[in-house]
Design an enzyme around this catalytic site. Structure first.
Site, PDB file in Angstrom:
ATOM      1  N   ASN A  70       0.825  -1.224   0.000  1.00  0.00           N
ATOM      2  CA  ASN A  70       0.000   0.000   0.000  1.00  0.00           C
ATOM      3  C   ASN A  70       0.858   1.274   0.000  1.00  0.00           C
ATOM      4  OD1 ASN A  70       0.922   0.258   2.612  1.00  0.00           O
ATOM      5  ND2 ASN A  70      -1.073  -0.036   3.597  1.00  0.00           N
ATOM      6  N   TYR A  76       2.800  -5.547  19.708  1.00  0.00           N
ATOM      7  CA  TYR A  76       3.408  -5.981  18.442  1.00  0.00           C
ATOM      8  C   TYR A  76       3.672  -7.486  18.463  1.00  0.00           C
ATOM      9  CZ  TYR A  76       7.074  -6.794  15.014  1.00  0.00           C
ATOM     10  OH  TYR A  76       7.825  -7.325  13.996  1.00  0.00           O
ATOM     11  N   THR A 102       8.608 -12.712  14.543  1.00  0.00           N
ATOM     12  CA  THR A 102       9.587 -11.896  15.268  1.00  0.00           C
ATOM     13  C   THR A 102       9.996 -12.542  16.585  1.00  0.00           C
ATOM     14  OG1 THR A 102       9.832  -9.815  16.481  1.00  0.00           O
ATOM     15  CG2 THR A 102       7.604 -10.591  16.189  1.00  0.00           C
ATOM     16  N   ALA A 127      10.849   1.511  27.145  1.00  0.00           N
ATOM     17  CA  ALA A 127       9.867   0.532  27.641  1.00  0.00           C
ATOM     18  C   ALA A 127       9.817  -0.680  26.717  1.00  0.00           C
ATOM     19  CB  ALA A 127       8.486   1.181  27.720  1.00  0.00           C
ATOM     20  N   HIS A 186      15.669   2.207  14.481  1.00  0.00           N
ATOM     21  CA  HIS A 186      16.639   1.132  14.709  1.00  0.00           C
ATOM     22  C   HIS A 186      18.038   1.662  14.994  1.00  0.00           C
ATOM     23  CE1 HIS A 186      13.455  -1.115  12.442  1.00  0.00           C
ATOM     24  NE2 HIS A 186      13.549  -1.767  13.574  1.00  0.00           N
ATOM     25  N   GLY A 200       6.255   1.431   2.582  1.00  0.00           N
ATOM     26  CA  GLY A 200       7.136   0.906   1.536  1.00  0.00           C
ATOM     27  C   GLY A 200       7.498   1.974   0.517  1.00  0.00           C
TER      28      GLY A 200
HETATM   29  N1  UDP Z   1      18.741   1.476  20.980  1.00  0.00           N
HETATM   30  C1  UDP Z   1      19.374   2.548  21.595  1.00  0.00           C
HETATM   31  N2  UDP Z   1      19.243   3.796  21.030  1.00  0.00           N
HETATM   32  C2  UDP Z   1      18.547   4.015  19.867  1.00  0.00           C
HETATM   33  C3  UDP Z   1      17.917   2.907  19.234  1.00  0.00           C
HETATM   34  C4  UDP Z   1      18.040   1.662  19.828  1.00  0.00           C
HETATM   35  O1  UDP Z   1      20.004   2.390  22.641  1.00  0.00           O
HETATM   36  O2  UDP Z   1      18.478   5.166  19.403  1.00  0.00           O
HETATM   37  C5  UDP Z   1      18.870   0.150  21.568  1.00  0.00           C
HETATM   38  C6  UDP Z   1      17.526  -0.482  21.956  1.00  0.00           C
HETATM   39  O3  UDP Z   1      17.177  -0.132  23.269  1.00  0.00           O
HETATM   40  C7  UDP Z   1      17.851  -1.971  21.802  1.00  0.00           C
HETATM   41  C8  UDP Z   1      18.894  -2.019  20.691  1.00  0.00           C
HETATM   42  O4  UDP Z   1      19.422  -0.691  20.593  1.00  0.00           O
HETATM   43  O5  UDP Z   1      18.435  -2.455  22.983  1.00  0.00           O
HETATM   44  C9  UDP Z   1      18.309  -2.395  19.347  1.00  0.00           C
HETATM   45  O6  UDP Z   1      17.166  -1.588  19.103  1.00  0.00           O
HETATM   46  P1  UDP Z   1      16.416  -1.574  17.715  1.00  0.00           P
HETATM   47  O7  UDP Z   1      15.311  -0.558  17.824  1.00  0.00           O
HETATM   48  O8  UDP Z   1      17.401  -1.392  16.618  1.00  0.00           O
HETATM   49  O9  UDP Z   1      15.828  -3.038  17.571  1.00  0.00           O
HETATM   50  P2  UDP Z   1      14.886  -3.899  18.554  1.00  0.00           P
HETATM   51  O10 UDP Z   1      15.829  -4.692  19.419  1.00  0.00           O
HETATM   52  O11 UDP Z   1      14.011  -2.964  19.318  1.00  0.00           O
HETATM   53  O12 UDP Z   1      14.126  -4.773  17.619  1.00  0.00           O
END
Ligand code: UDP
Length: 342
Positions: free
Chosen positions: A33, A150, A126, A291, A198, A37
């Site tokens: 959609n 999620y 996931t 969180a 990420h 993407g």
């Molecule tokens: N993280 C962080 N700072 C950021 C983004 C992510 O410290 O700006 C940490 C996050 O708390 C996790 C790890 O990096 O422990 C990977 O996070 P990401 O969002 O990439 O992937 P997730 O593990 O949530 O799928």
């Protein structure tokens, strides 16, 4: 060679899988959609594979009639389903949207498949379906108790699949990704989430002088106090989808597989790796915990190795190098203004 429908094929893992499918001589219908993407990703793949038929249909997975018509008119023999809302934080704020898209939307796709007689389904799941880990590495026998909406939406689909198989004969493979990362080594496609949440793309942006990076908590019970994750290259995930599809085509049974490298990396180790590739340290601050973040999530992917003959080819350096190359060549991602979506 057969035609497969890739729902969410204009997104990050979806587009890399479309490329892997094209390389494996499949024809592909991308169904997306375009809320998250990128049409540009599909256009690039179409141009790169003139010998394959890669077509694009703009449609929503909640539109069952359109999914069914697309399956019937293209003669697709399988669906690979990536179209999902994917932010843990977003799911906390708007669980309705997550249940609607990820559960109702996926059921709509499966119902359309049943109506069209399509019997093979590969599902993006996931590691968030596991919740708080009880063992250092998570294999498929680990209990699933998600700690956010999620993860619950993905687990709801996983749990529905055996019942749907009994009723419809649709066989499925659910692939539980750990931390998808990196970009196409050929530089054709890459990661472009808006907003980008990420770690690796954020660290690259910070190293490039963009928005500052906060480490979300340095008081976890890990060796340097920051969270441990299992980073797996997006092209390795793409290869697992092709392997899963082939298993179903060969008449193999349904299955669920955890996909990771088996190696845990702390946030600090990732920042060090990015700093090495970029040639300067990643500027960062220490912020509060986010969180819903477990201290450690690391895969045990022995089952995928045994049953799908899948092992990751790319290590952390290749992940960071390909991501860096993509973001350096495409500082604005695919470019253009897009509606912000999770
Ligand atoms: N993280 C962080 N700072 C950021 C983004 C992510 O410290 O700006 C940490 C996050 O708390 C996790 C790890 O990096 O422990 C990977 O996070 P990401 O969002 O990439 O992937 P997730 O593990 O949530 O799928």
């Amino acid at each position: 060679m057969s035609t497969v429908l890739v729902a969410g094929g204009a997104g990050y893992v979806g587009s890399h899988t479309v490329k892997a499918l094209a390389e494996a001589a499949y024809d592909v219908v991308v169904y997306d959609n375009l809320r998250a993407g990128h049409r540009e990703a599909v256009d690039r793949l179409v141009a790169a594979f003139p010998e394959r038929r890669i077509t694009f249909v703009q449609g929503d997975i909640l539109d069952g009639t359109r999914v069914r018509e697309t399956l019937e008119t293209t003669g697709a023999s399988a669906v690979l389903h990536f179209a999902a809302l994917l932010s843990v934080v977003g799911s906390v704020h708007d669980p309705f949207a997550y249940y609607r898209n990820n559960v109702v939307g996926t059921m709509t796709v499966l119902e359309a498949m049943a109506a069209a007689g399509v019997k093979h389904f590969v599902f993006s799941s996931t590691c968030a379906t596991f919740g708080e880990p009880r063992t250092p590495a998570l294999d498929e026998s680990h209990p699933q108790h998600p700690i956010n909406a999620y993860g619950e939406t993905k687990l709801a689909v996983e749990r529905a699949l055996p019942h749907l198989e009994t009723a419809t004969g649709i066989r499925s493979v659910a692939l539980r990704y750990f931390n998808a990362s990196g970009a196409d080594p050929d530089g054709l496609i890459g990661e472009d989430h808006r907003p980008e949440e990420h770690l690796i793309p954020r660290a690259i942006a910070a190293a490039r002088g963009g928005e500052g990076l906060a480490i979300f908590g340095d008081d976890y019970p890990t060796h340097d106090g920051t969270c441990v994750r299992d980073y797996v290259h997006v092209c390795d995930l793409a290869a697992a989808h092709v392997a899963a599809l082939r298993r179903l085509e060969a008449g193999g049974p349904s299955g669920r597989f955890n996909l990771g490298s088996g190696t845990g990396m702390t946030v600090r180790q990732i920042l060090d790796a990015v700093g090495r590739v970029v040639g300067r340290p990643v500027p960062h601050t220490i912020g509060p915990r986010r969180a819903g973040d477990p201290a450690r999530l690391v895969a045990s992917s022995g089952l995928a190795a045994r049953e799908l003959q899948w092992t990751p080819r790319f290590g952390l350096d290749a992940i960071v190098q390909t991501a860096w190359a993509w973001h350096t060549a495409h500082p604005d991602g695919y470019g253009g203004a897009k509606p912000v979506d999770s």
